[in-house]
Design an enzyme around this catalytic site. Structure first.
Site, short mmCIF file in Angstrom:
data_model
loop_
_atom_site.label_atom_id
_atom_site.label_comp_id
_atom_site.label_asym_id
_atom_site.label_seq_id
_atom_site.Cartn_x
_atom_site.Cartn_y
_atom_site.Cartn_z
N GLY A 1 -3.27 0.28 -4.31
CA GLY A 1 -2.91 0.06 -2.91
C GLY A 1 -2.78 -1.43 -2.64
CB ALA A 2 -0.39 -3.27 -0.50
NE ARG A 8 1.15 -2.05 -8.65
CZ ARG A 8 0.92 -0.94 -7.97
NH1 ARG A 8 -0.23 -0.77 -7.34
NH2 ARG A 8 1.84 0.00 -7.89
CB CYS A 52 0.93 7.33 -1.68
SG CYS A 52 0.34 6.25 -3.02
CB SER A 65 -1.83 3.92 3.03
OG SER A 65 -2.18 2.99 4.04
CG ASP A 69 2.97 -0.87 -1.65
OD1 ASP A 69 3.12 0.33 -1.42
OD2 ASP A 69 2.00 -1.34 -2.26
CG ASN A 78 4.40 3.42 1.22
OD1 ASN A 78 3.46 2.69 0.93
ND2 ASN A 78 4.22 4.70 1.49
CE LYS A 79 2.84 4.76 -5.45
NZ LYS A 79 2.97 4.16 -6.80
CE LYS A 110 -0.40 -3.83 2.97
NZ LYS A 110 -0.46 -2.52 3.59
C1 RUB Z 1 0.06 2.68 -2.85
C2 RUB Z 1 0.94 2.78 -1.66
C3 RUB Z 1 0.28 2.58 -0.33
C4 RUB Z 1 0.46 1.11 0.07
C5 RUB Z 1 -0.38 0.78 1.30
O1 RUB Z 1 0.80 2.57 -4.05
O2 RUB Z 1 2.14 2.93 -1.73
O3 RUB Z 1 0.88 3.37 0.65
O4 RUB Z 1 0.03 0.28 -0.99
O5 RUB Z 1 -1.74 0.86 1.00
P1 RUB Z 1 0.03 2.26 -5.42
P2 RUB Z 1 -2.81 0.02 1.83
O6 RUB Z 1 -0.93 3.37 -5.64
O7 RUB Z 1 1.13 2.17 -6.44
O8 RUB Z 1 -0.67 0.94 -5.26
O9 RUB Z 1 -2.67 0.49 3.24
O10 RUB Z 1 -4.12 0.40 1.20
O11 RUB Z 1 -2.49 -1.41 1.68
#
Ligand code: RUB
Length: 318
Positions: free
Chosen positions: A18-19, A60, A128, A130, A197, A207-208, A233
């Site tokens: 996650g980002a 990444r 996914c 988040s 992301d 996003n994913k 972001k």
């Molecule tokens: C995770 C993904 C999440 C964003 C946002 O992809 O797409 O929706 O990263 O997450 P991966 P957050 O598993 O490839 O990292 O809200 O936690 O920043």
């Protein structure tokens, strides 16, 4: 540099996912590097930071929050008149702590804003994992709202399972589906909420993989589609006509021992055009994505003043 390499590997392997979690891990690693620094002067210290930054950036491709965070923290050291390495370390550690606590406050504020808009009895579809979206849903539950969640498993790495576990641990009734069942289930939901992301100058959201298809399904089913994300972001390079790069992951994640002749592709993300998105739930409220450039100039002007905005070279999207 060993600790930086270890964090980089964890990010690559999805041990940190996650980002937001990726950015936090990168910032904490930079802090650790500064605390253990044996640099003899400012130039050496900055060289070490820059090597660490590159290692982390290379983990990444589609992570502007991490890039923005590291740029912000390193720029403060670079631009300071301090020459003493010990004092520079303190400057970095304090700057990083401040950044992390502001990031935390921003997620809490975002969660509060979003939670207020969740009505009793509704069903929310998500994709996914988040941490920003799950924090918002958990906050709504803590505020006494009763609602249901439908979440996708999110092939190939199954991050939807993290969401599903988090939801049931917080007492939220949750249905878990394979990604290809989305068309069957979106009409049963009242709204779709996903994380981000990256957000581009045009207000498109990266996003994913699969998110853009969900946005189109939501549009066809006349269901509102919202993105919940910190404004950081936003990727400033997209203001200079660069495209957000899309990370291409190892095909073995899709099919471990696939036939050699087969072209297996594994893009991690896709791009959802802003026209499918009803709004961005963020720390400044719920905003239309087309207003991103003005909002970023107003609240985060330092993003446009980074000393090395072109460090990251983008590729065309697939
Ligand atoms: C995770 C993904 C999440 C964003 C946002 O992809 O797409 O929706 O990263 O997450 P991966 P957050 O598993 O490839 O990292 O809200 O936690 O920043």
């Amino acid at each position: 540099m060993e600790a930086v390499k270890a964090t980089a590997e964890k990010i690559c392997r999805f041990e940190v996912q996650g980002a937001r979690n990726t950015a936090i891990a990168a910032v904490k690693t930079l802090q650790m590097l500064a605390q253990q620094s044996e640099a003899k002067n400012k130039i050496e210290f900055l060289t070490n930071l820059s090597q660490a930054q590159q290692l982390l950036f290379n983990t990444r491709e589609t992570e502007p929050l991490m890039r923005n965070a590291l740029h912000y923290i390193i720029d403060q050291v670079q631009q300071s008149s301090i020459q003493n390495v010990h004092e520079l370390c303190t400057l970095l550690v304090v700057g990083a702590d401040k950044f992390l606590s502001e990031l935390d406050a921003s997620r809490e504020h975002t969660a509060e804003i979003g939670a207020k808009h969740i009505q009793n009895g509704i069903t929310i579809f998500t994709h996914c994992h988040s941490s920003t979206a799950t924090r918002m849903l958990t906050k709504a539950k803590q505020d006494g709202k009763n609602f249901r969640v439908i979440c996708t498993e999110t092939r190939p790495a199954f991050q939807g399972r993290i969401t599903a576990r988090e939801m049931i641990e917080n007492g939220i009734e949750t249905t878990f589906i394979v990604d290809s069942a989305a068309q069957t289930f979106i009409p049963k939901a009242d709204l779709v909420i996903v994380g981000a992301d990256a957000i581009t100058h045009e207000g498109n959201v990266v996003n994913k993989i699969g998110t853009s298809g969900l946005a189109i399904l939501a549009y066809e089913a006349r269901k509102p589609f919202y993105v919940v994300s910190e404004l950081l972001k936003f990727d400033p390079i997209t203001s200079y006509n660069a495209l957000e790069g899309i990370e291409q992951r190892n095909p073995a994640e899709v099919w471990k021992e696939s036939p050699k002749e087969l072209d297996v592709r594994n893009p991690a993300f896709d791009v959802t055009p802003s026209r499918y998105i009803h709004g961005l739930i963020c720390e400044k409220g719920i905003i239309p994505l087309k207003n991103m450039p003005e909002i970023m100039q107003q609240f985060y002007p330092w993003l446009y003043k980074q000393s090395s905005p072109n460090l990251h070279v983008n590729q065309k999207t697939p």
